[in-house]
Design a protein around this motif. Structure first.
Motif, PDB file in Angstrom:
ATOM      1  N   ARG A 143       0.834  -1.213   0.000  1.00 46.90           N
ATOM      2  CA  ARG A 143       0.000   0.000   0.000  1.00 46.90           C
ATOM      3  C   ARG A 143       0.863   1.255   0.000  1.00 46.90           C
ATOM      4  NH1 ARG A 143      -2.304   0.471   5.491  1.00 46.90           N
ATOM      5  NH2 ARG A 143      -0.129   1.145   5.784  1.00 46.90           N
ATOM      6  N   ASP A 144       1.898   1.291   0.836  1.00 44.43           N
ATOM      7  CA  ASP A 144       2.760   2.468   0.905  1.00 44.43           C
ATOM      8  C   ASP A 144       3.503   2.690  -0.404  1.00 44.43           C
ATOM      9  OD1 ASP A 144       1.916   2.775   3.503  1.00 44.43           O
ATOM     10  OD2 ASP A 144       3.707   1.869   4.400  1.00 44.43           O
ATOM     11  N   THR A 145       3.916   1.613  -1.059  1.00 45.54           N
ATOM     12  CA  THR A 145       4.609   1.737  -2.338  1.00 45.54           C
ATOM     13  C   THR A 145       3.695   2.322  -3.404  1.00 45.54           C
ATOM     14  OG1 THR A 145       6.005  -0.168  -1.789  1.00 45.54           O
ATOM     15  CG2 THR A 145       5.881   0.480  -4.108  1.00 45.54           C
ATOM     16  N   LEU A 146       2.448   1.869  -3.455  1.00 44.78           N
ATOM     17  CA  LEU A 146       1.489   2.411  -4.416  1.00 44.78           C
ATOM     18  C   LEU A 146       1.187   3.864  -4.123  1.00 44.78           C
ATOM     19  CD1 LEU A 146      -0.980  -0.615  -4.610  1.00 44.78           C
ATOM     20  CD2 LEU A 146       0.663   0.084  -6.348  1.00 44.78           C
ATOM     21  N   THR A 147       1.068   4.205  -2.839  1.00 46.89           N
ATOM     22  CA  THR A 147       0.794   5.586  -2.459  1.00 46.89           C
ATOM     23  C   THR A 147       1.943   6.496  -2.876  1.00 46.89           C
ATOM     24  OG1 THR A 147      -0.508   4.834  -0.566  1.00 46.89           O
ATOM     25  CG2 THR A 147       0.213   7.114  -0.537  1.00 46.89           C
ATOM     26  N   ALA A 148       3.188   6.037  -2.653  1.00 42.73           N
ATOM     27  CA  ALA A 148       4.348   6.830  -3.040  1.00 42.73           C
ATOM     28  C   ALA A 148       4.415   7.014  -4.549  1.00 42.73           C
ATOM     29  CB  ALA A 148       5.623   6.157  -2.536  1.00 42.73           C
ATOM     30  N   ALA A 149       4.005   5.988  -5.293  1.00 42.26           N
ATOM     31  CA  ALA A 149       4.032   6.082  -6.752  1.00 42.26           C
ATOM     32  C   ALA A 149       3.037   7.098  -7.277  1.00 42.26           C
ATOM     33  CB  ALA A 149       3.750   4.712  -7.374  1.00 42.26           C
ATOM     34  N   LEU A 150       1.987   7.380  -6.496  1.00 41.65           N
ATOM     35  CA  LEU A 150       0.988   8.368  -6.888  1.00 41.65           C
ATOM     36  C   LEU A 150       1.314   9.760  -6.374  1.00 41.65           C
ATOM     37  CD1 LEU A 150      -2.346   6.395  -6.445  1.00 41.65           C
ATOM     38  CD2 LEU A 150      -1.415   7.305  -8.554  1.00 41.65           C
ATOM     39  N   SER A 151       2.402   9.913  -5.626  1.00 41.84           N
ATOM     40  CA  SER A 151       2.785  11.204  -5.045  1.00 41.84           C
ATOM     41  C   SER A 151       1.675  11.772  -4.176  1.00 41.84           C
ATOM     42  CB  SER A 151       3.150  12.211  -6.147  1.00 41.84           C
ATOM     43  OG  SER A 151       4.233  11.757  -6.908  1.00 41.84           O
TER      44      SER A 151
END
Length: 401
Positions: free
Chosen positions: A352-360
């Motif tokens: 989840r955190d990785t996806l969130t970071a990818a969306l800025s």
């Protein structure tokens, strides 16, 4: 007898529109600063087609062409971003990563190839996990547990066909009890062999007939493991049947066993509760099961301090043995974009955190959120489950590798 899976879209995909496209709750466009920064191959995901049928023609032509096209798009454009470079392997290793499937047929074919590679490497108990129905069907109240079970059964037949027909292994599709098996036999035209070299079985030896038959006659016994069985594909078993699964693996004595769409992550969550197996089931058994094919889709929502204030997004954790784990972001174009490659199965909180970071989405202007209190309230006290945290009690680390 050929089975046609009554599905028209890829596992975990919606029939009418892509699942979890980056959008606001009211379908408002994403703010201009909340952009997809993932790379690692620039378009590492394949385009998910909306229609597909499991015909004989598709068996001969669909998989190779699609795999070739997807692989070429996956290995192009080596640029990456800070969100995607974490955990990345070399470009040569990255090129070997399998693209996500675009049909159920490709998913089954990829799973069979991954299982075959694992068996050749010496593994005997493996996990195959992917959604058996499109997401909108799985979320629909009109879809019952029997519908999901039927879909898994038909996918398991196509999976077993590859080993029985193409590899000459006598394969058993194993049901948790005689009731589930009898229901499958009825659907199969009263035959216990849906294909040549494939039979239907049960987790443990079962005496057939009524109570009076058992008293006055010598009833038939449905033997779980027979001497001529070469391989077992277990479907439909819940957390409460895991002890029977463990016993069947022991009785199989080194013969390959596939845990097919058993939702082991959900089963692990039930371990230790009243009337369920103890947590030692994971530490001593499930930890030794290698995930050879894993596709788990998840949807998330995140609040942002600017319009539209709520952003819905989704992604997937994907792995094809012997490749690494891929974190894939579902973009608004209906593609999966690879945003991270990890050598070990990550906790779902990290996904989840990785996806969130990818969306800025971590803070204003895409900067990291420096408000520790707000970050704590958003993520909670713990972001890992008890089985993800432990590295001491587990008998093996195969379930992460």
């Amino acid at each position: 007898m050929a089975f046609v899976t009554p599905l028209t879209v890829l596992p975990g995909r919606r029939a009418a529109a892509p699942l979890g496209a980056v959008a606001a709750a009211s379908r408002t466009p994403l703010p201009s600063r909340a952009v997809v920064t993932g790379g690692g191959g620039g378009g590492g995901g394949a385009v998910f087609r909306s229609t597909w049928q499991m015909t004989k023609a598709a068996r001969g032509t669909a998989s190779p062409a699609s795999s070739s096209s997807s692989s070429s798009s996956s290995s192009s454009s080596p640029s990456s971003s800070p969100a995607s470079t974490s955990g990345f392997k070399s470009q040569a290793e990255e090129a070997k990563l399998a693209p996500p499937p675009s049909t159920f047929f490709q998913a089954v074919t990829q799973a069979a190839s991954a299982a075959t590679a694992a068996f050749a490497a010496g593994d005997t108990v493996v996990e195959v996990e992917f959604p058996p129905l499109p997401t909108d069907m799985l979320e629909s109240s009109a879809v019952s547990a029997y519908d999901v079970s039927d879909a898994n059964f038909k996918l398991a037949i196509d999976f077993a066909r590859i080993f029985a027909v193409e590899q000459g292994r006598r394969t058993v599709i194993v049901f948790p009890d005689a009731v589930e098996k009898d229901r499958a036999v009825e659907q199969n035209g009263e035959s216990e062999e849906p294909l040549q070299g494939v039979r239907l079985g049960v987790l443990k030896d079962t005496v057939r007939g009524s109570f009076f038959d058992r008293i006055w006659t010598s009833p038939d016994v449905d033997v779980a493991v027979r001497p001529d069985d070469d391989m077992f594909v277990i479907v439909g078993a819940s957390a409460q049947e895991l002890p029977d699964v463990e016993r069947l693996v022991a009785t199989a004595a080194g013969r390959p066993v596939v845990l097919f769409n058993l939702k082991l992550d959900a089963a692990r969550g039930d371990l230790g509760l009243p009337a369920f197996p103890r947590k030692r089931m994971h530490f001593e058994f499930l930890s030794t099961v290698r995930p050879v094919y894993y596709l788990r889709t998840r949807s998330y929502s995140r609040s942002v301090p600017r319009p539209p204030y709520i952003v819905n997004y989704s992604g997937a954790l994907y792995r094809v043995y012997p490749g690494a784990y891929q974190v894939l972001l579902d973009t608004s174009e209906g593609n999966y974009r690879r945003v991270a490659v990890l050598p070990e199965r990550p906790p779902l909180g990290q996904v989840r955190d990785t996806l969130t970071a990818a969306l800025s989405l971590n803070g204003p202007d895409g900067a990291a959120n420096t408000d520790a209190v707000a970050d704590f309230l958003r993520k909670g006290y713990k972001s890992m489950t008890w089985w993800e945290e432990d590295r001491v009690k587990q008998q093996s680390n195969k379930w992460r590798e």
